[in-house]
Structure formats: structure tokens, C-alpha cells
Design an enzyme around this catalytic site. Structure first.
Site, PDB file in Angstrom:
ATOM      1  N   ASP A 244       0.863  -1.212  -0.037  1.00  0.00           N
ATOM      2  CA  ASP A 244       0.173   0.013  -0.147  1.00  0.00           C
ATOM      3  C   ASP A 244       0.871   1.210   0.213  1.00  0.00           C
ATOM      4  O   ASP A 244       1.900   1.414   0.850  1.00  0.00           O
ATOM      5  CB  ASP A 244      -0.883   0.137   1.222  1.00  0.00           C
ATOM      6  CG  ASP A 244      -1.890   1.200   1.368  1.00  0.00           C
ATOM      7  OD1 ASP A 244      -2.076   1.834   0.385  1.00  0.00           O
ATOM      8  OD2 ASP A 244      -2.297   1.533   2.694  1.00  0.00           O
TER       9      ASP A 244
ATOM     10  N   GLU B 134      -3.141   0.022  -3.887  1.00  0.00           N
ATOM     11  CA  GLU B 134      -2.853  -1.120  -3.093  1.00  0.00           C
ATOM     12  C   GLU B 134      -2.890  -2.634  -3.944  1.00  0.00           C
ATOM     13  O   GLU B 134      -3.831  -2.358  -4.665  1.00  0.00           O
ATOM     14  CB  GLU B 134      -4.327  -1.349  -2.124  1.00  0.00           C
ATOM     15  CG  GLU B 134      -4.444  -0.194  -1.050  1.00  0.00           C
ATOM     16  CD  GLU B 134      -5.719  -0.552  -0.312  1.00  0.00           C
ATOM     17  OE1 GLU B 134      -6.048  -1.122   0.897  1.00  0.00           O
ATOM     18  OE2 GLU B 134      -6.665  -0.152  -1.090  1.00  0.00           O
TER      19      GLU B 134
HETATM   20 MG    MG Z   1      -2.338   4.191   0.651  1.00  0.00          MG
END
Ligand code: MG
Length: 396
Positions: free
Chosen positions: A4, A99
Site C-alpha cells: 500500500d 494497493e
Molecule cells: Mg495508501
């Protein structure tokens, strides 16, 4: 492995515009009514939150620097990060614009360890894009995501199979993805604050209180991913677009034109993702922020923008508008993969060919290069994609 990006939109801006580095930065659209879609860590630390209006944010932090979001840049960077990941495993799932999940099971004979892959990926993303990311490694997606979030920012947290329960035990229940404020409060009211307490709580009581979610909660609290077997193969649950307007719109003709535009955007995404839907919804928001949604389910699946438009205008006609609107949204839900049999949509073959041609032109020359003339009634304004937007990668 879960990856992420940290404060993605804001980091991309800080990386490409050095004068923004180290400053509190908020990424916004261009309208007066735009809200903050992302902010840098410097801004977050000083209380700036996603969803704040410009006014609220300036009052909170007069030194905040506003930057107009650049969708192309974010999508482009996402696609390049995806390419990097594909060098380590073919099993990469893009779950939002910043992500990813990567299944490393098959890569372990080629690379020393998952942590080595993670370190290499982090290094390359840092060198090429000047941004940091957080990585979680675990036996399943659920724990990988929790580990990734746990290490934020710039983290690398690997949880071995035997350590999963111990890792989860002390975490607050809201670390579990999907447990929002309401669920957290309901659990806290039962005296459950940590995942360990949730794990030890009788599942029969949870089931009585939350239905099937009670079982899921119990599973997740011990780090078992209850959704693994129910994976929809990356199928989104819904696809939607919404717009907040510079000026409230009271004129139904203009509202309809906006709905045509939004329906076209939803249809284009359905076509891009090769899915069809049979549920459609219309959301509208009044100046006092009252928000209403109506939905309708059709007897057939379709990716067709005209049908979406007709459905949402039928929904519009069922509203007695009590005021002008500041936001309109159109969503498709109840989706499934498109089974390639165009005659299913009786008589629309010609129209489908038309839209295919329109898509091709827009892919080559940019969104909205070709569009229905009615939408010229709409003043175009700059909007920033939602962070949940999932680019479609054709080469995956
Ligand atoms: Mg993020």
C-alpha cells in the site's frame, strides 16, 4: 504480500514537485466545493483529514498547500508499480489505485524469501517514483493487509504462520478491515476491544447479535480469512461515479444531462472491466447535505449506458425534488462477468459497436474526446478520481 502506497496522491505530488516536500499538502479537485481526497503526512499530523472542505482545512491549518489532483499521473504510476510486481509473481491483484496483493507462493523457489522480495519492491518504488510504501507479508490476504497497515508508513511487517494469533491478539478490533466505527462500538459495548478478546468471545453470542458476520468476526480475530473461498475473482461489488457541482442544479434538463454523463462514465467502466450489471442506483444530495439514494434492479444484465441512463432518469422522476442538488451519483451493482454473447442484449449489437468505437477514440485521445452532445449542457470541471478507483490492466 500486501503493498500500500503511503499517502499516495500527496506523495506523488511531493515527489514530482520538490517545493512541496516537507510541507503539509492536500490534494483536491479544482472546484470551490472540492473536498480533500488525500493529504501528506505533514498535513495528517496537523489534523487534516480526507473529506474536509477547503474552508475547514484552511481554518484548521492556514499553511496548508492545496494541489490539484492529476488523475493520469496516479493511474500511470499505479500501472508501473503493477509492472514491477509482475516481475516477482504473475499473481498480482490491484485492489485500489495504490494497493496490491501479490501471491508469492510460487516465487519462493526463485527468491530467497518474501521479505527479500518486499525489500526489493520497496527499494525500486522508492528509486523510481520517490514515494514510500508499506508492505505486509502473511499466510493470507487478511493478515497481510493488517500487517501492512500496522507498519505504516514505510513499513515492512512479516508475520509467520505460527505467529499469526500472537500478532493479532493485542490489536484493537478496528484493525480488522471492514470493522468500521459502528461495528467497533457494538463490539466495545460487549466488552470486546482487542482481537484476542474477540477470538475468545463465544461465537454463538456473536452470531445471535450479528448474524453470519458473527462467524466472520470470530474467524478474522484469529487471523483466518473467511473470504478466501468466496473470492469473486477480483469482481468489484459496485461501480459508481458521482459529481459535486460548483453551483447547485435545480433544472431537471441539466440534471438529466449530468445523469447522461455519469451513466456514460459508469458504462465505460463496466465495458473496460468486462462486466455487466442489473442493479442501478441514483444518489442525490441537497445543499443541506441530506443524501438520498434510490435503486432499481432490472430483469437482465447490461453494460449499456443508454439503459443505465433510462433507469436512473426513471428513478429521478420518482423523486419530488425539494431543492436544487449539489451532488449526483450513479452506481451499478449486482454485477457479473460479461459472457461474450452480444445477442443476449437483443438488438443492441449495433449500439455496442458504436460504443466500442467511442471507447477506442477516447482511449487514444483522452476521456470525453467523443461524447453525447447533450452532455455539452454540462460545464466540465476538473474532478479527482476516488482513491478506491481500480485501474484496469489489460496485460495482467
Ligand atoms: Mg495508501
Amino acid at each position: 504480500m500486501y503493498i500500500d502506497m503511503d499517502a499516495y496522491f500527496a506523495s506523488v505530488e511531493q515527489a514530482s514537485r520538490p517545493y512541496l516536500r516537507g510541507k503539509p499538502v492536500a490534494v483536491v479537485g479544482s472546484g470551490k466545493r472540492t473536498v480533500i481526497v488525500a493529504s501528506s503526512y505533514e498535513a495528517k499530523r496537523l489534523g487534516i483529514k480526507t473529506g474536509m472542505t477547503r474552508g475547514e482545512a484552511i481554518r484548521k491549518l492556514p499553511s496548508l498547500v492545496f494541489v490539484e489532483g492529476r488523475n493520469n499521473k496516479y493511474v500511470d504510476t499505479c500501472v508501473r508499480i503493477h509492472e514491477i510486481l509482475l516481475r516477482y509473481t504473475p499473481e498480482v491483484e490491484i485492489c485500489s489505485i495504490d494497493e496490491f496483493f501479490a501471491d508469492l507462493t510460487g516465487s519462493l523457489l526463485l527468491f530467497p524469501s518474501p521479505a527479500d522480495i518486499a525489500a526489493a519492491v520497496k527499494r525500486e518504488i522508492g528509486e523510481r517514483f520517490g514515494i514510500t510504501c508499506s508492505v505486509g507479508i502473511a499466510p493470507n490476504k487478511l493478515v497481510a493487509k493488517i500487517a501492512g497497515e500496522f507498519g505504516k508508513p514505510d513499513g515492512l511487517v512479516a508475520v509467520e504462520k505460527d505467529d499469526v494469533e500472537r500478532f493479532m491478539e493485542g490489536l484493537p478490533v478496528e484493525s480488522i478491515p471492514g470493522i468500521g466505527r459502528k461495528m467497533k462500538e457494538a463490539l466495545n459495548a460487549l466488552g470486546i476491544r482487542t482481537c484476542g478478546e474477540l477470538r475468545d468471545f463465544p461465537v454463538s453470542v456473536l452470531r445471535r447479535r450479528f448474524g453470519i458476520w458473527g462467524d466472520y468476526l470470530s474467524f478474522m480475530a484469529r487471523g483466518t480469512d473467511p473470504f478466501r473461498a468466496r473470492d469473486q475473482g477480483g469482481l468489484p461489488r459496485s461501480i459508481g461515479h458521482s459529481m459535486t457541482f460548483e453551483k447547485n442544479i435545480g433544472d431537471r434538463v441539466v440534471i438529466r444531462a449530468r445523469l447522461l454523463e455519469l451513466s456514460g462514465m459508469v458504462a465505460r467502466r463496466l465495458r473496460k472491466e468486462k462486466i455487466v450489471a442489473k442493479g442501478f442506483s441514483l444518489t442525490l444530495r441537497y445543499p443541506d447535505f441530506t443524501t438520498l439514494t434510490k435503486r432499481m434492479t432490472l430483469p437482465f444484465y447490461t453494460p449499456n449506458g443508454r439503459i443505465i441512463y433510462e433507469t436512473v432518469t426513471a428513478l429521478l422522476d420518482s423523486f419530488r425534488l425539494k431543492d436544487a442538488v449539489r451532488l449526483l451519483g450513479v452506481s451499478a451493482f449486482n454485477v457479473r462477468r460479461f459472457a461474450a454473447n452480444p445477442s443476449l442484449f437483443g438488438g443492441l449489437d449495433r449500439e455496442e459497436r458504436l460504443w466500442k468505437a467511442v471507447d477506442d477514440v477516447n482511449d487514444a485521445f483522452g476521456e470525453c474526446s467523443l461524447r453525447p452532445a447533450t452532455t455539452l449542457l454540462c460545464v466540465r470541471h476538473h474532478w479527482v478520481i476516488s482513491p478506491a478507483y481500480r485501474p484496469v490492466c489489460f496485460f495482467s
